[in-house]
Design a protein around this motif. Sequence first.
Motif, PDB file in Angstrom:
ATOM      1  N   ALA A  65      15.000  -5.012   9.955  1.00 39.72           N
ATOM      2  CA  ALA A  65      14.930  -4.962   8.496  1.00 39.72           C
ATOM      3  C   ALA A  65      13.730  -5.747   7.984  1.00 39.72           C
ATOM      4  CB  ALA A  65      16.225  -5.512   7.895  1.00 39.72           C
ATOM      5  N   GLY A  66      13.455  -6.876   8.581  1.00 35.79           N
ATOM      6  CA  GLY A  66      12.294  -7.666   8.170  1.00 35.79           C
ATOM      7  C   GLY A  66      10.998  -6.948   8.443  1.00 35.79           C
ATOM      8  N   ASN A  67      10.922  -6.282   9.575  1.00 28.71           N
ATOM      9  CA  ASN A  67       9.717  -5.527   9.895  1.00 28.71           C
ATOM     10  C   ASN A  67       9.535  -4.347   8.952  1.00 28.71           C
ATOM     11  OD1 ASN A  67       8.779  -7.100  11.997  1.00 28.71           O
ATOM     12  ND2 ASN A  67      10.035  -6.052  13.514  1.00 28.71           N
ATOM     13  N   LEU A  68      10.621  -3.678   8.577  1.00 29.07           N
ATOM     14  CA  LEU A  68      10.516  -2.572   7.631  1.00 29.07           C
ATOM     15  C   LEU A  68      10.039  -3.075   6.274  1.00 29.07           C
ATOM     16  CD1 LEU A  68      13.682  -0.451   8.455  1.00 29.07           C
ATOM     17  CD2 LEU A  68      11.303   0.101   8.952  1.00 29.07           C
ATOM     18  N   GLY A  69      10.530  -4.216   5.841  1.00 28.90           N
ATOM     19  CA  GLY A  69      10.101  -4.785   4.563  1.00 28.90           C
ATOM     20  C   GLY A  69       8.639  -5.171   4.593  1.00 28.90           C
ATOM     21  N   ALA A  70       8.200  -5.767   5.674  1.00 28.72           N
ATOM     22  CA  ALA A  70       6.793  -6.144   5.794  1.00 28.72           C
ATOM     23  C   ALA A  70       5.907  -4.911   5.851  1.00 28.72           C
ATOM     24  CB  ALA A  70       6.588  -7.005   7.039  1.00 28.72           C
ATOM     25  N   LEU A  71       6.343  -3.894   6.560  1.00 27.41           N
ATOM     26  CA  LEU A  71       5.581  -2.644   6.642  1.00 27.41           C
ATOM     27  C   LEU A  71       5.487  -1.971   5.276  1.00 27.41           C
ATOM     28  CD1 LEU A  71       4.161  -0.841   8.727  1.00 27.41           C
ATOM     29  CD2 LEU A  71       6.307   0.380   9.005  1.00 27.41           C
ATOM     30  N   HIS A  72       6.588  -1.963   4.529  1.00 25.17           N
ATOM     31  CA  HIS A  72       6.593  -1.408   3.177  1.00 25.17           C
ATOM     32  C   HIS A  72       5.611  -2.177   2.290  1.00 25.17           C
ATOM     33  CE1 HIS A  72       8.039  -0.129  -0.768  1.00 25.17           C
ATOM     34  NE2 HIS A  72       8.042  -1.408  -1.093  1.00 25.17           N
ATOM     35  N   TYR A  73       5.629  -3.489   2.343  1.00 20.97           N
ATOM     36  CA  TYR A  73       4.730  -4.300   1.518  1.00 20.97           C
ATOM     37  C   TYR A  73       3.269  -3.995   1.834  1.00 20.97           C
ATOM     38  CZ  TYR A  73       2.181  -8.271  -0.286  1.00 20.97           C
ATOM     39  OH  TYR A  73       1.271  -9.048  -0.941  1.00 20.97           O
ATOM     40  N   VAL A  74       2.938  -3.917   3.097  1.00 21.67           N
ATOM     41  CA  VAL A  74       1.541  -3.676   3.491  1.00 21.67           C
ATOM     42  C   VAL A  74       1.091  -2.291   3.048  1.00 21.67           C
ATOM     43  CG1 VAL A  74       0.021  -3.343   5.472  1.00 21.67           C
ATOM     44  CG2 VAL A  74       1.535  -5.304   5.395  1.00 21.67           C
ATOM     45  N   ILE A  75       1.911  -1.281   3.273  1.00 21.44           N
ATOM     46  CA  ILE A  75       1.494   0.087   2.943  1.00 21.44           C
ATOM     47  C   ILE A  75       1.453   0.300   1.441  1.00 21.44           C
ATOM     48  CG2 ILE A  75       2.180   2.513   3.068  1.00 21.44           C
ATOM     49  CD1 ILE A  75       3.205   1.937   5.892  1.00 21.44           C
ATOM     50  N   VAL A  76       2.534  -0.034   0.749  1.00 26.94           N
ATOM     51  CA  VAL A  76       2.646   0.315  -0.674  1.00 26.94           C
ATOM     52  C   VAL A  76       1.829  -0.630  -1.548  1.00 26.94           C
ATOM     53  CG1 VAL A  76       4.235   0.501  -2.616  1.00 26.94           C
ATOM     54  CG2 VAL A  76       4.888   1.389  -0.379  1.00 26.94           C
ATOM     55  N   HIS A  77       1.980  -1.923  -1.370  1.00 23.54           N
ATOM     56  CA  HIS A  77       1.371  -2.860  -2.306  1.00 23.54           C
ATOM     57  C   HIS A  77      -0.039  -3.287  -1.910  1.00 23.54           C
ATOM     58  CE1 HIS A  77       5.118  -3.076  -4.459  1.00 23.54           C
ATOM     59  NE2 HIS A  77       5.749  -3.280  -3.318  1.00 23.54           N
ATOM     60  N   VAL A  78      -0.326  -3.363  -0.634  1.00 24.34           N
ATOM     61  CA  VAL A  78      -1.660  -3.798  -0.215  1.00 24.34           C
ATOM     62  C   VAL A  78      -2.592  -2.606  -0.050  1.00 24.34           C
ATOM     63  CG1 VAL A  78      -2.965  -4.945   1.598  1.00 24.34           C
ATOM     64  CG2 VAL A  78      -0.765  -5.874   0.883  1.00 24.34           C
ATOM     65  N   LEU A  79      -2.211  -1.632   0.754  1.00 23.02           N
ATOM     66  CA  LEU A  79      -3.106  -0.507   1.024  1.00 23.02           C
ATOM     67  C   LEU A  79      -3.189   0.463  -0.152  1.00 23.02           C
ATOM     68  CD1 LEU A  79      -2.229   0.234   4.757  1.00 23.02           C
ATOM     69  CD2 LEU A  79      -4.153  -1.061   3.842  1.00 23.02           C
TER      70      LEU A  79
END
Length: 63
Positions: A20-34
Amino acid sequence: MTVFGMPESMFLIFVATIIAGNLGALHYVIVHVLLGKPFGDEDDVEETEDEAEPVIEAGEVND
């Protein structure tokens, strides 16, 4: 049965937490950063910043 010294049910919760933590971090990087999508409440902050008084730097004189 124990895995890494934990009971099996506790180990499954540990693995689910890591996933779950990895999914949240992946979501943050893709949606909010990239993609640059702002958070839902960031629009409210921008509106209030326009109404705020300008910040006076150290050494400046307020007229």
